[in-house]
Design a protein around this motif. Structure first.
Motif, mmCIF file in Angstrom:
data_model
loop_
_atom_site.group_PDB
_atom_site.id
_atom_site.type_symbol
_atom_site.label_atom_id
_atom_site.label_comp_id
_atom_site.label_asym_id
_atom_site.label_seq_id
_atom_site.Cartn_x
_atom_site.Cartn_y
_atom_site.Cartn_z
ATOM 1 N N ASN A 19 0.744 -0.847 -0.231
ATOM 2 C CA ASN A 19 -0.090 0.222 -0.123
ATOM 3 C C ASN A 19 1.009 0.620 -0.277
ATOM 4 O O ASN A 19 1.918 1.179 0.423
ATOM 5 N N PRO A 20 0.439 2.167 -1.033
ATOM 6 C CA PRO A 20 1.667 3.590 -1.438
ATOM 7 C C PRO A 20 1.431 4.576 0.131
ATOM 8 O O PRO A 20 2.252 5.290 0.151
ATOM 9 N N TRP A 21 0.587 4.357 0.802
ATOM 10 C CA TRP A 21 0.173 5.611 2.050
ATOM 11 C C TRP A 21 0.166 4.598 3.456
ATOM 12 O O TRP A 21 0.320 4.827 4.267
ATOM 13 N N ARG A 22 -0.133 3.752 3.832
ATOM 14 C CA ARG A 22 -0.605 2.987 5.177
ATOM 15 C C ARG A 22 0.591 1.731 4.992
ATOM 16 O O ARG A 22 0.601 0.815 4.222
ATOM 17 N N ALA A 23 1.630 1.643 5.788
ATOM 18 C CA ALA A 23 2.792 1.184 5.951
ATOM 19 C C ALA A 23 2.570 0.313 7.229
ATOM 20 O O ALA A 23 2.300 0.445 8.789
ATOM 21 N N TYR A 24 2.602 -1.262 7.152
ATOM 22 C CA TYR A 24 2.417 -1.999 8.284
ATOM 23 C C TYR A 24 4.139 -2.590 9.123
ATOM 24 O O TYR A 24 5.232 -1.758 8.216
ATOM 25 N N LEU A 25 4.667 -1.930 10.310
ATOM 26 C CA LEU A 25 5.930 -2.287 10.860
ATOM 27 C C LEU A 25 6.274 -3.113 11.528
ATOM 28 O O LEU A 25 4.996 -3.220 13.299
ATOM 29 N N THR A 26 6.353 -4.727 11.758
ATOM 30 C CA THR A 26 6.240 -5.490 12.649
ATOM 31 C C THR A 26 7.714 -5.026 13.549
ATOM 32 O O THR A 26 8.239 -4.293 13.913
ATOM 33 N N ILE A 27 6.945 -4.686 15.213
ATOM 34 C CA ILE A 27 7.781 -3.987 16.607
ATOM 35 C C ILE A 27 8.778 -5.005 17.205
ATOM 36 O O ILE A 27 8.513 -5.012 17.956
ATOM 37 N N ILE A 28 7.817 -6.393 16.892
ATOM 38 C CA ILE A 28 7.772 -7.935 17.796
ATOM 39 C C ILE A 28 7.520 -8.897 17.383
ATOM 40 O O ILE A 28 6.229 -8.783 17.352
ATOM 41 N N GLU A 29 8.469 -9.542 17.557
ATOM 42 C CA GLU A 29 7.549 -10.584 16.640
ATOM 43 C C GLU A 29 7.460 -12.174 17.249
ATOM 44 O O GLU A 29 8.292 -12.189 19.128
ATOM 45 N N GLY A 30 7.273 -13.182 16.816
ATOM 46 C CA GLY A 30 6.509 -14.238 18.560
ATOM 47 C C GLY A 30 5.602 -13.863 19.443
ATOM 48 O O GLY A 30 4.904 -13.137 19.449
ATOM 49 N N CYS A 31 5.517 -14.887 20.663
ATOM 50 C CA CYS A 31 4.589 -14.792 21.646
ATOM 51 C C CYS A 31 4.968 -15.582 22.815
ATOM 52 O O CYS A 31 5.696 -16.921 21.744
ATOM 53 N N ASP A 32 5.843 -15.318 23.711
ATOM 54 C CA ASP A 32 5.724 -15.575 24.537
ATOM 55 C C ASP A 32 4.300 -16.579 25.943
ATOM 56 O O ASP A 32 4.402 -16.894 26.849
ATOM 57 N N LYS A 33 3.412 -15.696 25.564
ATOM 58 C CA LYS A 33 2.493 -16.380 26.346
ATOM 59 C C LYS A 33 1.735 -17.973 26.061
ATOM 60 O O LYS A 33 1.994 -18.387 24.743
ATOM 61 N N SER A 34 0.861 -18.286 26.536
ATOM 62 C CA SER A 34 0.543 -19.916 26.329
ATOM 63 C C SER A 34 -0.744 -20.141 26.118
ATOM 64 O O SER A 34 -0.932 -21.837 27.363
ATOM 65 N N CYS A 35 -1.758 -19.691 25.324
ATOM 66 C CA CYS A 35 -3.281 -19.924 25.264
ATOM 67 C C CYS A 35 -3.133 -20.821 24.969
ATOM 68 O O CYS A 35 -2.659 -21.515 24.280
ATOM 69 N N ALA A 36 -3.907 -22.091 25.874
ATOM 70 C CA ALA A 36 -4.316 -23.451 25.641
ATOM 71 C C ALA A 36 -4.650 -24.079 24.179
ATOM 72 O O ALA A 36 -4.099 -24.813 23.728
ATOM 73 N N TYR A 37 -5.031 -22.316 22.962
ATOM 74 C CA TYR A 37 -5.588 -23.195 22.186
ATOM 75 C C TYR A 37 -4.607 -23.113 20.786
ATOM 76 O O TYR A 37 -4.994 -23.645 19.723
ATOM 77 N N CYS A 38 -3.411 -22.349 20.697
ATOM 78 C CA CYS A 38 -2.785 -21.433 19.585
ATOM 79 C C CYS A 38 -1.502 -21.746 19.529
ATOM 80 O O CYS A 38 -0.734 -22.592 20.712
ATOM 81 N N VAL A 39 -1.624 -21.861 18.069
ATOM 82 C CA VAL A 39 -0.017 -22.429 17.852
ATOM 83 C C VAL A 39 0.597 -21.291 17.545
ATOM 84 O O VAL A 39 1.958 -22.017 17.416
ATOM 85 N N VAL A 40 0.793 -20.847 17.576
ATOM 86 C CA VAL A 40 1.503 -18.904 17.685
ATOM 87 C C VAL A 40 2.973 -19.399 18.253
ATOM 88 O O VAL A 40 3.763 -19.616 17.908
ATOM 89 N N PRO A 41 3.023 -19.547 19.446
ATOM 90 C CA PRO A 41 4.107 -19.622 20.209
ATOM 91 C C PRO A 41 5.072 -20.666 19.626
ATOM 92 O O PRO A 41 6.118 -20.924 19.472
ATOM 93 N N PHE A 42 4.749 -21.874 19.156
ATOM 94 C CA PHE A 42 4.843 -22.734 18.200
ATOM 95 C C PHE A 42 5.882 -22.978 16.832
ATOM 96 O O PHE A 42 6.285 -23.201 16.999
#
Ligand code: SAM
Ligand code: SF4
Length: 474
Positions: A178-201
């Protein structure tokens, strides 16, 4: 459910023809790397905004190395899929897409799987889809140049699956969509451990980027003409500056809002536990920080929240809502809800419905619970049958539809500043986002509004969106 809010949780990526080349590095950087003419690549993205932005960085990395991006797998020498595995359906979509291209290896094309499905399935992908040559999870993207060189050299099974890293994915160039709106990652991964979620893996441990690098990238974005930035992270407000500066998340927002040329600073997704009063204070102090908070609740029952390991109760969540609502600026609040988590009783589900009534969210992204590999919840007893999950989802969506329609009606007559980022097929018709992230369609006699900030008065609403007209304030 459809939404008047623009937070895509699970969509197919945009077709290549709609993309806009917008390098974040100086063009000389591109030239320095592109003295070797390489092949062509096609990159398709499944999943959330994090995935979309990862793809923008991967595309930048390839372009900087002399590859050319093309619009179809047929035209490409290298085909890459950036994948999502948050729910089973999303992962299945990836395998059915891969199946469509089973014959391409014979034509000399190289196929690579990136992202969460790659990390989750690992080397098994080579047995399931032997036409794939590269399998790489997001925590290994910084190794992509080396991995791609091995693929190009003819290696058949190249992997980047190391997930235990403290490094972030830094690129010299990002190819933004997008030429006007930019994404910018400031933090990657996840240290929480929600019981249903694959993201930390699939995305590895939490790691924040240096605040000075983030702000330098933002200055560069402003120089390239971007006026709106969206800070990204699975738990964006858990940001912990690794530099000696130790900048707090709220301070980072404030610093970002002061970058010349930047008119809007957004952030998503916030975790309720780490949503602290200083964030509200800076939102009140600087109107460039957008008045929208995406704060996933997941369930209205404290018992289910405990089983989910969300680290807050219904009451604590409602306290956070009260804090946001006590802000001077009217702040839109959206959320995510999972229905049919193992053991969720009818009474638990009723508590989720009553939470919707109590909070009156401006948007809700709702999902049927989907068991995921490696997660604690996948081993839990008391699974809720599929028909019951569907039934509850329907009830919840209907309840939210009524709430949202009342809210939208109440906004008729309001004036919003809209950042226009699209033109409708209808004549004199445009659409864009308010600071609170509402999608507003507006009419205007102006010849071109793309990229501009205009004032619009809301004249009507549909079930999901606001309709308005441009107003001219002298
Ligand atoms: N980090 C965010 C948070 O803490 O809420 C969420 C990130 S996740 C990519 C987006 C949403 O997907 C979650 O908020 C949750 O509602 C949903 N989700 C995650 N795992 C799920 C599962 N196993 N089944 C159904 N929905 C799921
Ligand atoms: Fe998943 Fe929970 Fe981390 Fe969000 S906070 S990414 S839901 S583990």
């Amino acid at each position: 459910m459809t939404n008047s809010f623009d937070i895509r949780v699970e969509t197919l990526g945009k077709p290549a023809e709609s993309l806009v080349a917008s390098p974040v590095a100086a063009p000389e950087t591109l030239l320095r790397h592109s003295n070797v003419a390489r092949g062509t690549f096609f990159l398709e993205t499944f999943g959330c905004q994090m995935n979309e932005h990862d793809s923008e960085k991967v595309a930048g990395l390839l372009l900087a190395r002399g590859y050319q991006q093309v619009e179809s797998p047929e035209a490409a020498g290298l085909i890459l899929y950036n994948t999502c595995s948050i729910r089973e359906k999303a992962a299945q979509k990836v395998f059915s897409r891969l199946g469509e291209y089973r014959g391409l290896k014979g034509e000399g094309k190289k196929i690579g799987l990136l992202g969460c499905v790659a990390q989750q399935e690992g080397e098994d992908i080579f047995s399931r889809a032997p036409w794939v040559s590269l399998v790489c999870g997001s925590a290994s993207y910084r190794r992509l140049p080396e991995l791609l060189a091995r693929v190009e050299a003819g290696e058949q099974r190249v992997t980047g699956l190391d997930n235990d890293t403290d490094e972030t994915f830094e690129t010299e160039m990002t190819r933004r969509d997008n030429p006007w709106r930019a994404y910018l990652t400031i933090i990657e991964g996840c240290d929480k451990s929600c019981a249903y979620c694959v993201v930390p893996f699939t995305r590895g441990p939490e790691r924040s980027r240096d605040s000075s690098r983030i702000l330098a990238e933002l200055h560069q974005l402003a120089d390239f003409g971007y006026s709106e930035v969206q800070f990204l992270g699975q738990t964006v407000n858990s940001y912990a500056d690794p530099s000696s500066r130790k900048m707090r998340f709220s301070e980072l927002l404030l610093q970002a809002a002061q970058v010349p040329g930047i008119r809007r600073v957004r952030f998503t997704t916030s975790h309720p536990r780490d949503f602290t009063p200083d964030i509200i204070s800076v939102m009140d102090a600087n109107s460039k920080i957008c008045n929208h908070v995406h704060l996933p609740v997941q369930s209205g029952s404290s018992r289910v929240l405990r089983a989910m390991q969300r680290t807050y109760s219904r009451e604590e969540y409602l306290e956070k809502i009260a804090m946001i609502r006590s802000a001077k600026r009217r702040t839109a609040i959206t959320t995510d809800v999972i229905v049919g988590f193992p053991g969720e009783t009818a009474a638990d589900f009723d508590e989720t419905l009553s939470l919707l009534d109590a909070v009156k969210f401006d948007g809700v992204f709702s999902f049927k619970y989907s068991p995921r590999p490696n997660t604690l919840a996948s081993t839990m007893l008391d699974a809720i049958p599929e028909e019951e999950r569907s039934f509850r989802l329907g009830l919840l969506q209907e309840r939210q539809r009524v709430i949202q329609s009342e809210t939208l009606q109440s906004l008729v007559g309001e004036v919003y500043e809209v950042h226009v980022d699209g033109k409708s097929k209808k004549e004199n018709s445009w659409y864009g986002h308010s600071s609170c992230n509402r999608v507003v369609s507006l009419t205007s006699s102006a010849p071109d509004l793309l990229g501009q900030y205009v004032k619009a008065r809301v004249t009507a609403c549909t079930a999901n969106s606001l309709l308005g007209e441009q107003i001219f304030i002298s």
